[in-house]
Design a protein around this motif. Structure first.
Motif, PDB file in Angstrom:
ATOM      1  N   LEU A   1       1.265  16.397   2.822  1.00  0.00           N
ATOM      2  CA  LEU A   1       0.712  15.122   3.429  1.00  0.00           C
ATOM      3  C   LEU A   1      -1.136  15.739   4.318  1.00  0.00           C
ATOM      4  O   LEU A   1      -2.043  15.128   5.128  1.00  0.00           O
ATOM      5  N   GLU A   2      -1.264  16.923   3.870  1.00  0.00           N
ATOM      6  CA  GLU A   2      -2.509  17.378   4.167  1.00  0.00           C
ATOM      7  C   GLU A   2      -3.043  17.773   5.587  1.00  0.00           C
ATOM      8  O   GLU A   2      -3.763  17.184   5.924  1.00  0.00           O
ATOM      9  N   ILE A   3      -1.812  18.527   6.327  1.00  0.00           N
ATOM     10  CA  ILE A   3      -1.473  19.008   7.458  1.00  0.00           C
ATOM     11  C   ILE A   3      -2.894  20.624   7.177  1.00  0.00           C
ATOM     12  O   ILE A   3      -1.943  21.768   7.124  1.00  0.00           O
ATOM     13  N   LYS A   4      -3.438  20.830   7.240  1.00  0.00           N
ATOM     14  CA  LYS A   4      -4.799  21.731   7.136  1.00  0.00           C
ATOM     15  C   LYS A   4      -4.550  22.948   8.598  1.00  0.00           C
ATOM     16  O   LYS A   4      -3.627  24.332   7.017  1.00  0.00           O
ATOM     17  N   GLU A   5      -3.982  23.184   9.043  1.00  0.00           N
ATOM     18  CA  GLU A   5      -3.291  23.857  10.041  1.00  0.00           C
ATOM     19  C   GLU A   5      -2.523  24.594  10.053  1.00  0.00           C
ATOM     20  O   GLU A   5      -1.932  25.643   9.969  1.00  0.00           O
TER      21      GLU A   5
ATOM     22  N   SER B   1      -2.743  14.734   9.588  1.00  0.00           N
ATOM     23  CA  SER B   1      -2.794  14.707   8.180  1.00  0.00           C
ATOM     24  C   SER B   1      -3.893  13.714   8.274  1.00  0.00           C
ATOM     25  O   SER B   1      -3.770  12.091   8.498  1.00  0.00           O
ATOM     26  N   ALA B   2      -4.754  14.325   7.297  1.00  0.00           N
ATOM     27  CA  ALA B   2      -5.601  13.653   6.417  1.00  0.00           C
ATOM     28  C   ALA B   2      -5.150  12.395   5.605  1.00  0.00           C
ATOM     29  O   ALA B   2      -5.832  11.585   5.510  1.00  0.00           O
ATOM     30  N   LEU B   3      -3.880  12.787   5.161  1.00  0.00           N
ATOM     31  CA  LEU B   3      -2.984  11.905   3.893  1.00  0.00           C
ATOM     32  C   LEU B   3      -2.729  10.376   4.805  1.00  0.00           C
ATOM     33  O   LEU B   3      -3.823   9.202   4.757  1.00  0.00           O
ATOM     34  N   ILE B   4      -2.128  10.724   6.070  1.00  0.00           N
ATOM     35  CA  ILE B   4      -1.473   9.602   6.328  1.00  0.00           C
ATOM     36  C   ILE B   4      -2.859   8.849   7.838  1.00  0.00           C
ATOM     37  O   ILE B   4      -3.064   7.697   7.926  1.00  0.00           O
ATOM     38  N   HIS B   5      -3.583  10.119   8.021  1.00  0.00           N
ATOM     39  CA  HIS B   5      -4.358   9.283   9.211  1.00  0.00           C
ATOM     40  C   HIS B   5      -5.673   8.358   8.530  1.00  0.00           C
ATOM     41  O   HIS B   5      -5.380   7.491   8.212  1.00  0.00           O
ATOM     42  N   GLY B   6      -5.525   8.834   6.662  1.00  0.00           N
ATOM     43  CA  GLY B   6      -6.470   7.684   5.680  1.00  0.00           C
ATOM     44  C   GLY B   6      -5.648   6.945   5.062  1.00  0.00           C
ATOM     45  O   GLY B   6      -6.617   5.600   5.395  1.00  0.00           O
ATOM     46  N   MET B   7      -4.721   6.494   5.935  1.00  0.00           N
ATOM     47  CA  MET B   7      -4.007   5.362   5.690  1.00  0.00           C
ATOM     48  C   MET B   7      -4.114   4.421   6.203  1.00  0.00           C
ATOM     49  O   MET B   7      -3.892   3.271   6.376  1.00  0.00           O
ATOM     50  N   ILE B   8      -4.103   5.354   8.021  1.00  0.00           N
ATOM     51  CA  ILE B   8      -3.670   4.261   8.555  1.00  0.00           C
ATOM     52  C   ILE B   8      -5.167   4.041   9.347  1.00  0.00           C
ATOM     53  O   ILE B   8      -4.751   2.445  10.100  1.00  0.00           O
ATOM     54  N   SER B   9      -6.000   4.208   9.055  1.00  0.00           N
ATOM     55  CA  SER B   9      -7.403   4.401   9.503  1.00  0.00           C
ATOM     56  C   SER B   9      -8.205   3.039   9.343  1.00  0.00           C
ATOM     57  O   SER B   9      -8.832   2.439  10.738  1.00  0.00           O
ATOM     58  N   ASN B  10      -7.600   1.906   8.390  1.00  0.00           N
ATOM     59  CA  ASN B  10      -8.620   0.307   8.266  1.00  0.00           C
ATOM     60  C   ASN B  10      -7.376  -0.415   8.128  1.00  0.00           C
ATOM     61  O   ASN B  10      -7.109  -1.826   7.933  1.00  0.00           O
ATOM     62  N   LEU B  11      -6.114  -0.300   8.471  1.00  0.00           N
ATOM     63  CA  LEU B  11      -4.859  -0.486   8.432  1.00  0.00           C
ATOM     64  C   LEU B  11      -4.423  -1.613   9.740  1.00  0.00           C
ATOM     65  O   LEU B  11      -4.925  -3.475   9.222  1.00  0.00           O
ATOM     66  N   GLY B  12      -5.485  -1.462  10.604  1.00  0.00           N
ATOM     67  CA  GLY B  12      -5.255  -2.345  12.185  1.00  0.00           C
ATOM     68  C   GLY B  12      -4.228  -2.873  11.917  1.00  0.00           C
ATOM     69  O   GLY B  12      -3.719  -4.059  12.575  1.00  0.00           O
ATOM     70  N   TYR B  13      -2.687  -2.258  12.079  1.00  0.00           N
ATOM     71  CA  TYR B  13      -1.238  -2.984  12.310  1.00  0.00           C
ATOM     72  C   TYR B  13      -1.200  -3.278  14.061  1.00  0.00           C
ATOM     73  O   TYR B  13      -1.777  -2.682  14.364  1.00  0.00           O
ATOM     74  N   THR B  14      -0.431  -4.427  13.925  1.00  0.00           N
ATOM     75  CA  THR B  14       0.346  -4.445  15.369  1.00  0.00           C
ATOM     76  C   THR B  14       1.291  -3.356  15.121  1.00  0.00           C
ATOM     77  O   THR B  14       1.882  -3.033  14.303  1.00  0.00           O
TER      78      THR B  14
ATOM     79  N   HIS C   1      10.460   7.754  12.346  1.00  0.00           N
ATOM     80  CA  HIS C   1      10.740   8.470  12.749  1.00  0.00           C
ATOM     81  C   HIS C   1       8.911   7.812  13.826  1.00  0.00           C
ATOM     82  O   HIS C   1       8.514   7.549  13.175  1.00  0.00           O
ATOM     83  N   LYS C   2       9.332   7.760  14.788  1.00  0.00           N
ATOM     84  CA  LYS C   2       8.424   7.378  15.224  1.00  0.00           C
ATOM     85  C   LYS C   2       7.106   8.249  15.805  1.00  0.00           C
ATOM     86  O   LYS C   2       7.246   9.005  16.773  1.00  0.00           O
ATOM     87  N   VAL C   3       6.055   7.832  15.546  1.00  0.00           N
ATOM     88  CA  VAL C   3       4.907   8.928  16.016  1.00  0.00           C
ATOM     89  C   VAL C   3       3.782   7.958  16.123  1.00  0.00           C
ATOM     90  O   VAL C   3       2.591   7.095  15.964  1.00  0.00           O
ATOM     91  N   SER C   4       3.152   9.209  17.814  1.00  0.00           N
ATOM     92  CA  SER C   4       1.512   8.459  17.595  1.00  0.00           C
ATOM     93  C   SER C   4       1.093   8.544  16.620  1.00  0.00           C
ATOM     94  O   SER C   4       0.492   9.767  16.112  1.00  0.00           O
ATOM     95  N   ALA C   5      -0.334   7.807  16.327  1.00  0.00           N
ATOM     96  CA  ALA C   5      -1.583   7.871  15.712  1.00  0.00           C
ATOM     97  C   ALA C   5      -1.985   9.299  16.283  1.00  0.00           C
ATOM     98  O   ALA C   5      -2.959   9.448  15.267  1.00  0.00           O
TER      99      ALA C   5
ATOM    100  N   MET D   1       0.443  -1.358   0.185  1.00  0.00           N
ATOM    101  CA  MET D   1      -0.349   0.109   0.107  1.00  0.00           C
ATOM    102  C   MET D   1       1.122   1.158  -0.279  1.00  0.00           C
ATOM    103  O   MET D   1       0.794   2.550  -0.417  1.00  0.00           O
ATOM    104  N   THR D   2       2.147   1.259   0.722  1.00  0.00           N
ATOM    105  CA  THR D   2       2.848   2.542   0.766  1.00  0.00           C
ATOM    106  C   THR D   2       4.210   2.516   0.137  1.00  0.00           C
ATOM    107  O   THR D   2       4.658   3.398  -0.072  1.00  0.00           O
ATOM    108  N   GLU D   3       4.103   1.128  -1.015  1.00  0.00           N
ATOM    109  CA  GLU D   3       5.086   1.548  -2.477  1.00  0.00           C
ATOM    110  C   GLU D   3       4.686   2.618  -3.211  1.00  0.00           C
ATOM    111  O   GLU D   3       5.901   2.796  -3.294  1.00  0.00           O
ATOM    112  N   ASN D   4       4.356   2.947  -3.280  1.00  0.00           N
ATOM    113  CA  ASN D   4       4.169   3.744  -4.695  1.00  0.00           C
ATOM    114  C   ASN D   4       4.446   5.344  -3.764  1.00  0.00           C
ATOM    115  O   ASN D   4       4.079   6.265  -5.171  1.00  0.00           O
ATOM    116  N   LEU D   5       4.067   5.719  -3.300  1.00  0.00           N
ATOM    117  CA  LEU D   5       4.760   6.470  -2.078  1.00  0.00           C
ATOM    118  C   LEU D   5       5.764   7.244  -2.669  1.00  0.00           C
ATOM    119  O   LEU D   5       6.071   8.410  -2.985  1.00  0.00           O
ATOM    120  N   SER D   6       6.724   6.374  -2.989  1.00  0.00           N
ATOM    121  CA  SER D   6       8.181   6.560  -3.272  1.00  0.00           C
ATOM    122  C   SER D   6       8.129   6.901  -5.082  1.00  0.00           C
ATOM    123  O   SER D   6       9.391   7.711  -5.453  1.00  0.00           O
TER     124      SER D   6
END
Lengths: 319, 188
Positions: free
Chosen positions: B124-128, B53-66, B43-47, A1-6
């Motif tokens: 990254l769509e960080i509006k503010e 970031s609307a972009l990253i938030h959209g990406m991670i919201s459905n991932l359910g990563y451990t 960089h380690k960043v908390s959710a 999913m993240t690969e194409n970002l590069s």
């Protein structure tokens, strides 16, 4: 999913590489002076700047110069080099400006070729010729709350027929209750009795009541009436010369058809002072409020002198 | 991937704080994600911080990563310089769960950094933060003349623009002619 970002492009770092939508966002936060400077740098920047509206609290336009005030503090004054520049620059400001107040001060022989739509809440004309007034009114966008036409300083060619057409317009457009049109006449204008005659002629078939001081007409909407009110009362005893000399104020207001005569607002100073604040004041908040009380009952024009009014009067129903 | 992992700043502790004993419900442990820029520094960043970031938030919201999966799959932003991504991460951490102030005095004043930041933040769509950055860009030319603005922002004049356009057309014409000649040679 993240690969194409590069695969996304590496960004460069100057204004020319910033996307248009970001440039517009930056321009939106610029003050007017900076926008003017930016639009002089290149054609592309000019078209971007010109596409952005800017809120202007108050704008005053003359043929020789203009003055703009922005909230909270910024203001700008600039003289025009010639009439061509005046026309071009004024039209530019009218195009991008969203005004709270806008004043036009074009005098005899000055002509402004308005090409842009004008967005403003309150418009004032100061000694402008009829052509300027009509040109501006034709360019106004919706949202106007008040229009003031001040013809005191010499220009005197407003026809009452045209002004009375306001009533026709309100009837045709079914204007809201509370819509107001006010005007004053000076010694140069048509005498008040002539004004009454024209108004009655216009609305012969619409008259609901005529008390002399107030003429009430019906509209096409059975719920709405229009009330024409005269402000000051004089007793001229058929003295034409004295009638000609005196100021007079009129107000048209859309009212509910249910409104009773006892509900009429007799505090005419509240609206007279809006038109002529130099000579009349709103003493409505004063518990004595004698000016208004007495004004409604003036026996003769000798009682109006420097804005002071004689209290010993009777009601006059003549125009 | 060989990378240097950087922990979150003091403004955003990596370990979740323990809930007071009197609290009725236990706090859900905060989840973390990993991002890297062009320099590959992770960089380690908390959710919570990434919600800006609307972009990253959209990406991670459905991932359910451990935690392990997130660590193994950092989000690559190779179009963003490492120092710029660091600025963005710092800003997100500083403003995590807080109302954003009307002005931000920590933004870079350097033109190059600021434009890079603007572009990254826009991506990254960080509006503010984008709003702050745009204000900062506008401040760069406050009180400046057209000539000064042209110099600061390297805006070409109309004449330069036209010359560049002509040159580009000329080059494109030559390239097209070259391709036609090559195609004709191949045909023979």
């Amino acid at each position: 999913m993240t690969e194409n970002l590069s695969n996304d492009p590496i960004y460069n770092t100057n204004w020319c590489d910033v996307p248009k939508e970001i440039k517009l966002k930056c321009i939106k936060t610029m003050e007017f002076k900076e926008r003017l400077s930016l639009r002089c740098t290149a054609k592309t920047e000019r078209s971007l700047v010109d596409s952005q509206k800017i809120k202007i609290f108050c704008g005053r336009f003359y043929m020789s110069h203009f003055q703009l005030n922005f909230l909270p503090i910024e203001s700008m004054f600039r003289s025009f080099k010639n009439s061509d520049e005046a026309v071009e620059f004024t039209n530019y400001i009218l195009k991008i400006g969203v005004f709270r107040f806008i004043d036009f001060h074009y005098h005899d022989l000055e002509a402004m070729n308005f090409t842009e739509q004008i967005s403003a809440e309150c418009i004032s004309f100061h000694s402008s010729e009829n052509k300027t007034v009509v040109d501006v009114l034709q360019k106004l966008k919706a949202g106007v709350k008040s229009i003031m036409i001040n013809a005191k300083e010499g220009i005197n060619d407003y026809a009452f027929d045209e002004i009375l057409a306001i009533s026709h317009m309100w009837i045709n457009e079914d204007s809201e209750i509370g819509t107001i049109f006010q005007l004053s006449r000076t010694y140069q204008g048509p005498r008040p009795s002539e004004f009454q005659r024209i108004f009655l002629e216009h609305f012969t078939d619409h008259i609901v009541s005529n008390t002399g001081k107030r003429i009430r007409i019906r509209t096409n909407n059975p719920d709405h009436h229009i009330l024409l009110e005269r402000g000051l009362d004089y007793n001229f005893d058929d003295d034409d010369e004295r009638e000609v000399c005196c100021d007079q104020f009129f107000r048209l207001i859309v009212i509910s058809a249910e409104m009773k005569e006892s509900e009429y607002d007799d505090k005419c100073m509240k609206w007279i002072c809006v038109i002529d604040s130099e000579n009349y004041s709103d003493y409505d908040d004063d518990p004595d409020a004698y000016v208004n009380e007495y004004l409604e009952n003036i026996e003769n024009d000798d009682q109006v002198e420097n804005g002071e009014l004689n209290p010993n009067v009777e009601d006059d129903d003549d125009w | 991937m060989s990378s240097t992992e950087q922990g979150t700043s003091s403004a955003a502790p990596a370990e979740p704080t323990t809930a007071p004993e009197s609290a009725a419900a236990p706090e859900v442990p905060e989840s973390f994600y990993y991002v890297h820029g062009k320099d590959k520094v992770v960089h380690k960043v908390s959710a919570g911080a990434l919600q800006h970031s609307a972009l990253i938030h959209g990406m991670i919201s459905n991932l359910g990563y451990t935690e392990e999966q997130a660590k193994a799959n950092p989000f690559p932003f190779e179009n963003i310089d490492g120092d710029i991504l660091q600025m963005v991460v710092d800003w997100c951490n500083q403003h995590k769960g807080k109302p954003t102030p009307p002005e931000d005095t920590n933004l870079p004043k350097q033109k190059e950094k600021l434009f890079d930041l603007v572009l990254a933040v826009n991506y990254l769509e960080i509006k503010e933060l984008l709003t702050y950055c745009c204000k900062q860009v506008a401040m760069m030319v406050k009180g400046k003349s057209p000539e000064e603005i042209r110099e600061i922002w390297m805006i070409p004049t109309d004449a330069e623009d036209e010359a560049a356009e002509k040159e580009a057309k000329k080059r494109a014409g030559k390239e097209a002619a070259g391709e036609t000649a090559a195609a004709a040679g191949d045909a023979k």
